[in-house]
Design an enzyme around this catalytic site. Structure first.
Site, mmCIF file in Angstrom:
data_model
loop_
_atom_site.group_PDB
_atom_site.id
_atom_site.type_symbol
_atom_site.label_atom_id
_atom_site.label_comp_id
_atom_site.label_asym_id
_atom_site.label_seq_id
_atom_site.Cartn_x
_atom_site.Cartn_y
_atom_site.Cartn_z
ATOM 1 N N ASP A 128 -4.034 -5.511 -0.542
ATOM 2 C CA ASP A 128 -4.315 -6.751 -1.259
ATOM 3 C C ASP A 128 -3.168 -7.756 -1.138
ATOM 4 O O ASP A 128 -3.401 -8.965 -1.130
ATOM 5 C CB ASP A 128 -4.583 -6.457 -2.738
ATOM 6 C CG ASP A 128 -5.793 -5.566 -2.933
ATOM 7 O OD1 ASP A 128 -6.866 -5.942 -2.432
ATOM 8 O OD2 ASP A 128 -5.673 -4.502 -3.547
ATOM 9 N N HIS A 175 -0.972 1.914 -5.129
ATOM 10 C CA HIS A 175 -2.398 2.137 -4.915
ATOM 11 C C HIS A 175 -2.824 3.429 -5.589
ATOM 12 O O HIS A 175 -2.044 4.395 -5.646
ATOM 13 C CB HIS A 175 -2.709 2.212 -3.411
ATOM 14 C CG HIS A 175 -4.166 2.129 -3.086
ATOM 15 N ND1 HIS A 175 -4.986 3.224 -3.092
ATOM 16 C CD2 HIS A 175 -4.958 1.065 -2.774
ATOM 17 C CE1 HIS A 175 -6.217 2.851 -2.773
ATOM 18 N NE2 HIS A 175 -6.226 1.553 -2.580
#
Length: 428
Positions: free
Chosen positions: A363, A306
């Site tokens: 996600d 991320h």
């Protein structure tokens, strides 16, 4: 307050004020930089640039912390509802029971979209991406409910907020129903927000949707996970468009457009595409892990790592616990889910990923949960937009209420041609 920052430029020393946020974040205020030096800063991607001061969301990427209005996300996931969390983010504090009931009623009453808007759906191709339709119809709300802008009253803005949170769910489900050739299912005032969404998605005139409490709670939790995430691409887009005093619906539409990008809200769809590729190849997940580690190979594992978090994404940690319960019910029913479980297990014990702090992110797990719920892949980003709606509105509200706010207008460093004379077309 720390000392001023000192900049020595072309032999001249200048001082710029510094400030410290409530969680110890430090910043140098360079508002006067160009005026006093003629220089600007160059920061591609705004990695080191703060665009505003905000009281909405706090993130510490190194420690894996995410809080809405000071409340840790895990506490909200365990105890709150999506609409209560929405009120927290929108208004700055948790609502009373009466306030929550009133807001819930307002959202429920706002869930119906104008019939003219429903008719607009007939003019889109059935295979149009639902994010395209969502953006277009959200922007069209300004035609039906005008005059919601920076100068609107608090009551007008609150009504528009409830309307947006309600109608995006209806627009999304109507779009899905039309894409599969089924009649739309209208909102049901007796159902909760998440129950209503699932009912409008999966009920039909010949088959009622049987609600699974674990699925309903999982959807509530996913929406809470996505409510806000500080100054990301879509929130910044909302603020930038809103800074021109464009109406609220136009600003929110900008957020939807930004979220549609595969590097932002489309990432969970990329995860499922990757799992599909692994399944079709017939190869084990370990083969793809080795491909991702090979610097000469362009393949990358979607759903790991991320931009902000250099620790375990706190949203992923929360979703994983819910995901496990839901996936146990789905075990053996979907090969992509089984591949994902095996892939995650191997990545988490691989030294290459551990060293680089490439943990599964939100996600990876959200795509799995949507898949287990029966949500089609091209609707994943739409669910993200539904969850993010309160955060976008809160960001817009905070910006327009700030008397010091200015229209967004970044500078640039020009690297093109110097002055060049025009050449008539006959001489080119």
């Amino acid at each position: 307050m720390p000392d001023d920052a000192t900049l020595i430029l072309e032999g001249v020393e200048r001082k710029f004020p510094t400030l410290v946020g409530s969680e110890g974040e430090k910043a140098i205020d360079i508002a006067a930089l160009r005026g006093s030096t003629g220089y600007i800063t160059l920061d591609p991607g705004f990695v080191n640039t703060g665009s505003c001061e905000s009281k909405i969301t706090f993130i510490d990427g190194e420690k894996g912390i995410l809080r809405y209005r000071g409340i840790p996300l895990d506490q909200l996931a365990d105890n709150s509802s999506f609409l209560e969390t929405a009120m927290l983010v929108l208004n700055g504090s948790l609502p009373s029971s009466g306030e929550l009931d009133a807001f819930t009623s307002r959202v429920t009453e706002s869930a119906l979209i104008p019939e003219e808007m429903r008719a607009m759906l007939d003019h889109f191709p059935r295979n149009a991406h639902p994010m395209c339709v969502l953006g277009a119809l959200t922007n069209a709300l300004a035609a039906f409910y005008p005059h919601v802008s920076a100068t609107s009253s608090a009551e007008e803005i609150d009504l528009a907020a409830a309307r947006l949170i309600a109608t995006v769910s209806t627009i999304a489900t109507f779009t899905y129903k039309r894409s599969i050739g089924e009649a739309v299912v209208y909102p049901d005032a007796s159902l909760s927000y998440s129950e209503n969404f699932l009912n409008m998605m999966f009920s039909s005139p010949v088959s009622s949707y049987e609600r699974d409490p674990d699925i309903v709670r999982a959807l509530e939790m996913l929406l809470i996970m996505h409510v806000d995430h500080e100054q990301n691409c879509s929130a910044s887009s909302v603020r930038l468009v809103g800074s021109s005093h464009a109406n609220l619906y136009a600003a929110i539409t900008a957020g939807i457009a930004a979220l549609w990008g595969p590097l932002h809200g489309g990432a969970n769809q990329a995860v499922m595409d990757m799992l599909g590729d692994i399944h079709r190849s017939g190869k084990s997940p370990s083969t793809f892990i080795e491909m991702a580690k090979d610097k000469s190979n362009s393949f990358r594992l979607s759903g790991f790592g991320h931009r902000v978090y250099k620790n375990y994404d706190p949203r992923a940690r929360i979703i994983k616990s819910v995901c496990t319960k839901v996936l146990q019910k789905q075990a053996g029913k979907d090969p992509l889910l089984d591949i994902a479980v095996n892939l995650e297990a191997e990545v988490l014990k691989d030294e290459y990923f551990i060293k680089r702090k490439l943990y599964p992110n939100v996600d990876f797990y959200s795509g799995l949960l949507y898949k287990a719920m029966g949500i089609p892949t091209d609707m994943f980003t739409v669910l993200f937009a539904i969850g993010r709606m309160p955060g976008w509105i809160a960001q817009w509200k905070e910006m327009v209420s700030n008397p010091a706010n200015k229209i967004g207008r970044p500078r640039q460093v020009y690297t093109g041609n110097n002055e060049t004379a025009y050449t008539p077309i006959k001489k080119r």
